[in-house]
Design an enzyme around this catalytic site. Structure first.
Site: not given
Length: 518
Positions: A282, A129, A125, A147, A127
């Site tokens: 994360d 790659v 949502s 990115k 970025a």
């Protein structure tokens, strides 16, 4: 807000929740939502409906869902687990837009930056790659991951976050019980988190900082950053040739020791949190790779957590108290840290902690679920009016995710056995004799700093003592010329602050003198 409510009903999210116990009005709304829902959505799991609805609503709603997965005390443990499975499912934007964004950000042509720049290999949502190739200063070449921030995403986030803030303010004003959960603060934290995520220089800095922290660690690393090709909207880093940890079968087929990987991921996380006070917040399987040499490589450090030295020490004492079954000490530590309001009772809190701790000691270690334990802890926080501690909730959420990764590799994974070496090392270092000597050294250094200033303090007291009779007799006088000189040397705010401090100090000295004289 109306559109959001409609989409949630249309995708079957509202009707997926039970209606038992609802008053007549909300029960009617629940039935209407069931009629509005798509027929195809009724055959899907609730987590899938949530994912589809939030992706349809937009990137900020996806981030809101992912963020709320870290807050089970707000949405409940079951929904938090479902939101934790939420992944961005966004189509990539055109490669031409990515190239324009890179050239604008870095101020150079794409051909001057990269030898080759391929199509997107992954999109989310915020970025996406791309795989590219660069030439190094020594003339060699290597692959890199690039990115790029999605065009226009900041404007959309800002608009939708304004709506979240409005809803949070209304909730706090109307629903009194929600104030303990601080919905306005939650939205502010989400807004700050997304602002950081959308500046890729900060993600690069986080990766660089972690690389320094773990440079001597074995079996865990992060990609190297290419700072020359990194800016606000672009991040270039080492390309990782590895297998995503979400592909458990692929990792096993490649010959890696899956049990060792389970231990490694947990110990690495604990080492970063307790030793460094800085951790990847994360660490789900999509952000972890297994390199050919068996090392775990973590990517996407857009969300990181920090713990102060004091927080780490309190956490160590709390953990050690649970291990020793000293619930009174655990309760006292909570109060000393300010986690529990002072109007609560220490012994009652210790009793509640005992209700959590004792069942743990009666179970085999491999059957203990960190998620279940955290559910009980959140219930205790509600009973004792404990306010949310964002840094601790982030730590706890990440621990649950990491535990899930470990158990996917070893269903009989023993969390406590894996954590014990890291925790023991920390406790010995922070609470043992070495730590006491370090504390004594810090106290001695503070006393020496004060000692070096004593001559200045003595001179000031001597001057004050000589002028004391005059001040008592005539009071404090500041003529116009003195004020004019003062105005030439400092700004108005600083000048008034200095005058106020002097007046206060001299007034206290006069009062003390009168009391001694009396």
């Amino acid at each position: 807000m109306i559109r959001a409510a409609y989409v949630l009903m249309r995708e079957g999210v509202v009707s997926a929740f039970p209606a038992d116990g609802l008053p007549p009005g909300p029960r009617l709304a629940h039935r209407v939502a069931g009629l509005v829902a798509r027929r195809s959505s009724r055959r899907k799991a609730r987590s899938e409906r949530l994912s589809q609805a939030l992706n349809r609503l937009g990137p900020s709603y996806v981030k809101l869902g992912q963020f709320l997965s870290t807050r089970p005390e707000i949405v409940g443990q079951a929904i938090a687990l479902e939101l934790g499975q939420l992944q961005d499912k966004v189509p990539p934007f055109p490669q031409e837009q990515a190239i324009r964004s890179i050239e604008t950000t870095l101020g150079r042509r794409i051909d001057d930056l990269y030898l080759a720049f391929g199509p997107p290999v992954g999109a989310a949502s915020i970025a996406q790659v791309h795989k590219a190739r660069v030439r190094l200063p020594d003339g060699s070449e290597r692959d890199v991951a690039v990115k790029v921030i999605r065009p226009g995403v900041r404007t959309r986030f800002r608009r939708e976050l304004d709506a979240f803030a409005f809803m949070a303010r209304v909730l706090e004003r109307v629903v009194r019980s929600s104030r303990r959960l601080r919905p306005v603060a939650v939205v502010e934290t989400l807004a700050q988190s997304t602002r950081i995520e959308m500046d890729l220089r900060l993600e690069a800095a986080a990766s660089s900082e972690m690389a320094e922290n773990i440079r001597d660690d074995v079996g865990f690393r992060v990609p190297a950053i290419d700072w020359e090709r990194t800016g606000r909207d672009v991040l270039t880093m080492e390309w990782i040739d590895g297998i995503k940890m979400s592909d458990v079968a692929g990792v096993a087929a490649a010959g890696h020791d899956v049990n060792a990987l389970a231990v490694n991921v947990v110990q690495s996380f604990l080492r970063h949190a307790m030793r460094d006070g800085f951790f990847h917040a994360d660490m789900h399987q999509g952000n972890l790779f297994v390199a050919p040499d068996g090392a775990i490589v973590a990517v996407d450090l857009g969300i990181v957590g920090r713990l102060s030295a004091e927080s780490r020490r309190f956490l160590a004492e709390i953990l050690y108290g649970f291990i020793q079954r000293d619930y009174r000490r655990v309760a006292e530590v909570h109060f000393e840290a300010g986690y529990v309001p002072r109007n609560q009772d220490v012994l009652s809190f210790a009793q509640a902690l005992r209700a959590i701790g004792e069942p743990i000691h009666g179970q085999p270690a491999e059957t203990i679920s960190m998620g279940h334990l955290l559910t009980l802890l959140f219930e205790v926080t509600e009973l004792f009016d404990m306010h949310t501690r964002p840094e601790l909730v982030l730590l706890q959420k990440t621990m649950v995710v990491v535990e899930g990764v470990a158990r996917s590799y070893d269903p009989r994974f023993n969390m406590w056995q894996a954590a014990e070496p890291v925790v023991s090392d920390y406790i010995r270092g922070e609470l043992g004799p070495t730590a006491k000597l370090a504390e004594a050294r810090d106290v001695l250094e503070a006393l020496l700093r004060i000692g070096r200033r004593l001559p200045d303090y003595a001179t000031g007291l001597e001057v004050l003592g000589r002028r004391m009779p005059e001040l008592i007799e005539n009071g404090l006088r500041i003529d116009d010329s003195s004020l004019h000189e003062l105005a030439q040397d400092t700004r108005l705010g600083i000048r008034l602050a200095h005058v106020a401090r002097w007046i206060t100090a001299i007034s206290l000295a006069v009062i003390a003198f009168h009391m001694l004289a009396g």
